[in-house]
Design a protein around this motif. Structure first.
Motif, PDB file in Angstrom:
ATOM      1  N   SER A  29      56.080  37.705  42.121  1.00 14.27           N
ATOM      2  CA  SER A  29      55.915  36.298  41.799  1.00 14.27           C
ATOM      3  C   SER A  29      56.404  36.038  40.374  1.00 14.27           C
ATOM      4  O   SER A  29      56.092  36.784  39.448  1.00 14.27           O
ATOM      5  CB  SER A  29      54.430  35.907  41.909  1.00 14.27           C
ATOM      6  OG  SER A  29      54.239  34.610  41.396  1.00 14.27           O
ATOM      7  N   SER A  31      55.615  33.315  38.881  1.00 11.84           N
ATOM      8  CA  SER A  31      54.592  32.496  38.244  1.00 11.84           C
ATOM      9  C   SER A  31      53.730  33.347  37.328  1.00 11.84           C
ATOM     10  O   SER A  31      53.255  34.414  37.730  1.00 11.84           O
ATOM     11  CB  SER A  31      53.711  31.835  39.309  1.00 11.84           C
ATOM     12  OG  SER A  31      52.578  31.241  38.703  1.00 11.84           O
ATOM     13  N   ASN A  33      50.806  32.881  36.495  1.00 13.24           N
ATOM     14  CA  ASN A  33      49.406  32.818  36.896  1.00 13.24           C
ATOM     15  C   ASN A  33      49.188  33.310  38.329  1.00 13.24           C
ATOM     16  O   ASN A  33      48.165  33.004  38.933  1.00 13.24           O
ATOM     17  CB  ASN A  33      48.880  31.378  36.771  1.00 13.24           C
ATOM     18  CG  ASN A  33      48.889  30.896  35.340  1.00 13.24           C
ATOM     19  OD1 ASN A  33      48.555  31.652  34.428  1.00 13.24           O
ATOM     20  ND2 ASN A  33      49.283  29.661  35.138  1.00 13.24           N
ATOM     21  N   GLU A  34      50.122  34.076  38.862  1.00  9.00           N
ATOM     22  CA  GLU A  34      49.977  34.569  40.231  1.00  9.00           C
ATOM     23  C   GLU A  34      50.081  36.086  40.257  1.00  9.00           C
ATOM     24  O   GLU A  34      50.976  36.666  39.647  1.00  9.00           O
ATOM     25  CB  GLU A  34      51.044  33.967  41.149  1.00  9.00           C
ATOM     26  CG  GLU A  34      50.903  34.414  42.601  1.00  9.00           C
ATOM     27  CD  GLU A  34      51.892  33.723  43.523  1.00  9.00           C
ATOM     28  OE1 GLU A  34      51.943  34.082  44.719  1.00  9.00           O
ATOM     29  OE2 GLU A  34      52.610  32.819  43.053  1.00  9.00           O
ATOM     30  N   HIS A  36      49.968  39.659  42.845  1.00 11.43           N
ATOM     31  CA  HIS A  36      50.249  40.105  44.206  1.00 11.43           C
ATOM     32  C   HIS A  36      49.361  41.300  44.514  1.00 11.43           C
ATOM     33  O   HIS A  36      49.389  42.313  43.803  1.00 11.43           O
ATOM     34  CB  HIS A  36      51.718  40.479  44.340  1.00 11.43           C
ATOM     35  CG  HIS A  36      52.117  40.825  45.731  1.00 11.43           C
ATOM     36  ND1 HIS A  36      53.248  41.538  46.039  1.00 11.43           N
ATOM     37  CD2 HIS A  36      51.524  40.550  46.931  1.00 11.43           C
ATOM     38  CE1 HIS A  36      53.332  41.699  47.338  1.00 11.43           C
ATOM     39  NE2 HIS A  36      52.304  41.106  47.898  1.00 11.43           N
ATOM     40  N   GLU A  56      40.187  31.741  42.445  1.00 11.89           N
ATOM     41  CA  GLU A  56      41.292  30.987  41.853  1.00 11.89           C
ATOM     42  C   GLU A  56      40.772  29.786  41.062  1.00 11.89           C
ATOM     43  O   GLU A  56      41.299  29.463  39.988  1.00 11.89           O
ATOM     44  CB  GLU A  56      42.239  30.539  42.959  1.00 11.89           C
ATOM     45  CG  GLU A  56      42.964  31.707  43.622  1.00 11.89           C
ATOM     46  CD  GLU A  56      43.811  31.303  44.815  1.00 11.89           C
ATOM     47  OE1 GLU A  56      44.626  32.129  45.263  1.00 11.89           O
ATOM     48  OE2 GLU A  56      43.652  30.154  45.294  1.00 11.89           O
ATOM     49  N   ILE A  61      43.814  31.901  38.260  1.00  9.35           N
ATOM     50  CA  ILE A  61      44.768  32.912  38.715  1.00  9.35           C
ATOM     51  C   ILE A  61      44.966  32.765  40.220  1.00  9.35           C
ATOM     52  O   ILE A  61      44.011  32.821  40.982  1.00  9.35           O
ATOM     53  CB  ILE A  61      44.261  34.339  38.400  1.00  9.35           C
ATOM     54  CG1 ILE A  61      44.048  34.513  36.896  1.00  9.35           C
ATOM     55  CG2 ILE A  61      45.223  35.393  38.941  1.00  9.35           C
ATOM     56  CD1 ILE A  61      43.296  35.783  36.529  1.00  9.35           C
ATOM     57  N   LYS A  62      46.194  32.583  40.644  1.00  3.45           N
ATOM     58  CA  LYS A  62      46.495  32.494  42.075  1.00  3.45           C
ATOM     59  C   LYS A  62      46.713  33.907  42.618  1.00  3.45           C
ATOM     60  O   LYS A  62      47.324  34.743  41.961  1.00  3.45           O
ATOM     61  CB  LYS A  62      47.733  31.630  42.317  1.00  3.45           C
ATOM     62  CG  LYS A  62      48.087  31.495  43.799  1.00  3.45           C
ATOM     63  CD  LYS A  62      49.211  30.527  44.023  1.00  3.45           C
ATOM     64  CE  LYS A  62      49.650  30.500  45.478  1.00  3.45           C
ATOM     65  NZ  LYS A  62      48.537  30.224  46.406  1.00  3.45           N
ATOM     66  N   VAL A  63      46.172  34.142  43.804  1.00  4.41           N
ATOM     67  CA  VAL A  63      46.259  35.471  44.409  1.00  4.41           C
ATOM     68  C   VAL A  63      47.065  35.404  45.693  1.00  4.41           C
ATOM     69  O   VAL A  63      46.730  34.659  46.619  1.00  4.41           O
ATOM     70  CB  VAL A  63      44.860  36.045  44.710  1.00  4.41           C
ATOM     71  CG1 VAL A  63      44.980  37.430  45.357  1.00  4.41           C
ATOM     72  CG2 VAL A  63      44.024  36.124  43.443  1.00  4.41           C
ATOM     73  N   SER A  64      48.135  36.188  45.746  1.00  5.37           N
ATOM     74  CA  SER A  64      48.887  36.383  46.985  1.00  5.37           C
ATOM     75  C   SER A  64      48.479  37.749  47.528  1.00  5.37           C
ATOM     76  O   SER A  64      48.858  38.781  46.974  1.00  5.37           O
ATOM     77  CB  SER A  64      50.394  36.339  46.701  1.00  5.37           C
ATOM     78  OG  SER A  64      51.126  36.716  47.853  1.00  5.37           O
ATOM     79  N   LYS A 342      51.159  42.041  34.947  1.00  7.80           N
ATOM     80  CA  LYS A 342      49.994  41.153  34.836  1.00  7.80           C
ATOM     81  C   LYS A 342      48.709  41.971  34.964  1.00  7.80           C
ATOM     82  O   LYS A 342      47.822  41.664  35.757  1.00  7.80           O
ATOM     83  CB  LYS A 342      50.058  40.065  35.914  1.00  7.80           C
ATOM     84  CG  LYS A 342      51.351  39.258  35.860  1.00  7.80           C
ATOM     85  CD  LYS A 342      51.546  38.410  37.097  1.00  7.80           C
ATOM     86  CE  LYS A 342      52.917  37.741  37.075  1.00  7.80           C
ATOM     87  NZ  LYS A 342      53.190  36.992  38.322  1.00  7.80           N
ATOM     88  N   ASP A 345      45.218  40.159  34.399  1.00  5.83           N
ATOM     89  CA  ASP A 345      44.817  39.320  35.532  1.00  5.83           C
ATOM     90  C   ASP A 345      44.433  40.178  36.731  1.00  5.83           C
ATOM     91  O   ASP A 345      43.496  39.856  37.473  1.00  5.83           O
ATOM     92  CB  ASP A 345      45.954  38.368  35.913  1.00  5.83           C
ATOM     93  CG  ASP A 345      46.156  37.251  34.903  1.00  5.83           C
ATOM     94  OD1 ASP A 345      45.272  37.072  34.031  1.00  5.83           O
ATOM     95  OD2 ASP A 345      47.193  36.574  34.959  1.00  5.83           O
TER      96      ASP A 345
END
Length: 482
Positions: A29, A31, A33-34, A36, A56, A61-64, A342, A345
């Motif tokens: 990612s 981003s 703030n994302e 994986h 989130e 923090i966005k989580v994939s 990251k 995070d």
């Protein structure tokens, strides 16, 4: 007797194509703030997925998060790390892969982070046997557990009552032996109870991993060792011990269990065995602890109740007279990928996912399909005990566990497991006797270990013990240097 599954060339080619595409489809990612997360699609994955919006919202923090099958997770993560890609921020290796990942430098040592955040993490709340089995290697912690699996027995009390068989104990008992277990199964097999013809038990007979997972528990309970000395001795010796009298006795008993199972179970994968019990025509079986709740549904992570809801109980594993009980522990945990950009995070996510608060929320989601706790405190939580009343039995299973003894985490474990699982499956299929199968596995294992310089072992050894892990957890919990 049914034969093992036969796969078509088309099916094999298709599977290889999917694996190849999965290995290539690595993504990072862009981003800031994302993150994986790469993991296996076990029950904890589905529960955690439902709670991700809370994380989130709290952190920004966005989580994939991707849930893969066992083999694809291994090949995909290995490919990513070997090519130094930064697409994996958080990885969930199987416990048997940990030494390979650590020795390859693919995971970040978490000791300093755990010690710094010890008041938040509460390291000593983790069950030491779980941490020892799946999170510690070379004296350090590289992952934190999010799903801890022991082994126990599921049985039908109504069937036992109808046939006049005393129920098995919920606590370990010297009188509850593997021979008694087999005898009870034989008393059930072929009988009709409430209009249903019963099988005594069910096995996961497919190779290589499912059958090794199930069989190695029985073998460990009967005192079988993989190697002469590893990992809890100061001098490691990888001379294989698979062709032993104890292992021949264990495999003979396992074959007898299969003869009291559905014939098609020679092909059963992990969940197939649980599904068979959930159909209501199996009297008793032993398996990983997640099946204590998975059998409540008629399909994997489904919503429809199975026919055994309210009709089964959980018992302790049988023992072998004169042999200290050793319970298998499987452990999926989260660690930080070495090449992640990251890491901070990623660490925030791992702390959240492994926390008692998040784990309790996962367990109390409406479908009630998660109870694989690695924290002692959760086994005494009254809210959880109302939903999962068998937790005391599960806790005792984990506290008697030693995953490193039952499925030893050496880097070439999967190679040996492949030969072992194939031979075990051939015994059930009637193609090999237990003696011939184990002689074959012994010979192949010795060749693999010799070719890969495990025999003789000339590298440094380390007494990797449960006591050392307990000391490490105490140190990381204290105020001194971590």
């Amino acid at each position: 007797m049914l034969r093992r599954r036969k796969y078509s060339v088309v099916g094999i080619v298709a599977a290889l194509a999917v694996t190849s595409l999965s290995a290539c489809a690595l993504r990072t990612s862009e981003s800031p703030n994302e993150i994986h997360v790469l993991t296996v699609a076990d029950p904890f994955y589905y529960a955690l997925q439902k709670l991700l919006p809370q994380f989130e919202k709290q952190t920004g923090i966005k989580v994939s998060m991707e849930g893969l099958d066992y083999n694809t997770l291994d090949s995909r993560s290995t490919n990513s790390f070997l090519t130094h890609q930064s697409d994996i921020d958080v990885i969930s290796p199987d416990s048997t892969w940990l030494s390979r990942f650590v020795n390859s430098g693919w995971l970040v040592n978490l000791d300093d982070r755990i010690h710094r955040d010890r008041n938040e993490i509460k390291p000593q709340d983790f069950i030491p046997n779980v941490v020892y089995s799946g999170n510690e290697w070379n004296g350090g912690l590289y992952t934190l557990p999010v799903a801890a699996y022991g082994m126990d027995v599921l049985y039908r009390p109504d069937v036992f009552k109808a046939l006049g068989i005393p129920e098995p104990p919920s606590k370990p008992s010297k009188s509850w032996t593997w021979q008694k277990y087999l005898q009870d199964i034989q008393k059930i097999n072929g009988k009709t109870v409430s209009g249903k013809k019963m099988y005594g038990t069910v096995v996961a007979g497919a190779g290589p991993q499912p059958i090794v997972h199930m069989y190695s528990q029985l073998a460990a309970s009967m005192g079988v060792q993989w190697f002469r000395s590893f990992p809890d001795t100061a001098a490691w010796n990888f001379a294989p011990q698979l062709d032993s009298a104890k292992n021949r006795a264990a495999l003979t008993l396992f074959d007898a269990l299969y003869k009291n199972s559905p014939p098609e179970s020679v092909n059963y994968l992990w969940f197939d065995a649980g599904t068979a019990f959930a159909q209501g025509n199996v009297g008793m079986f032993y398996w990983w602890t997640p099946y204590t709740y998975l059998v409540r549904r008629s399909s994997y992570m489904g919503t429809k109740d199975s026919s055994v809801v309210g009709k089964y109980k959980v018992a302790a594993l049988p023992q072998q007279p004169g042999v200290p009980q050793t319970v298998s522990i499987g452990n999926y945990s989260f660690g930080i990928g070495k090449y992640s950009k990251k890491k901070d995070d990623a660490w925030r996510f791992i702390k959240w996912a492994s926390s008692a608060e998040t784990q309790k929320k996962m367990a109390l989601l409406p479908n009630h399909q998660f109870a694989d706790f690695a924290r002692t405190s959760l086994y005494h939580d009254p809210d959880l005990l109302k939903v999962y009343d068998y937790l005391p039995t599960q806790l005792e299973s984990l506290q008697a566990g030693d995953g490193k003894a039952v499925r030893p985490p050496i880097p070439n474990y999967t190679t040996i497991e492949g030969d072992y699982g194939q031979a075990l499956n051939q015994v059930l299929a009637g193609e090999l006797t237990p003696a011939k199968a184990l002689s074959q596995v012994q010979r192949k294992s010795r060749t693999v270990l010799k070719n890969e310089l495990y025999l003789p072992w000339k590298q440094p050894s380390r007494a990797d013990t449960l006591a050392a892990t307990k000391a490490l957890l105490a140190e990381l919990s204290g105020p001194g240097p971590g």
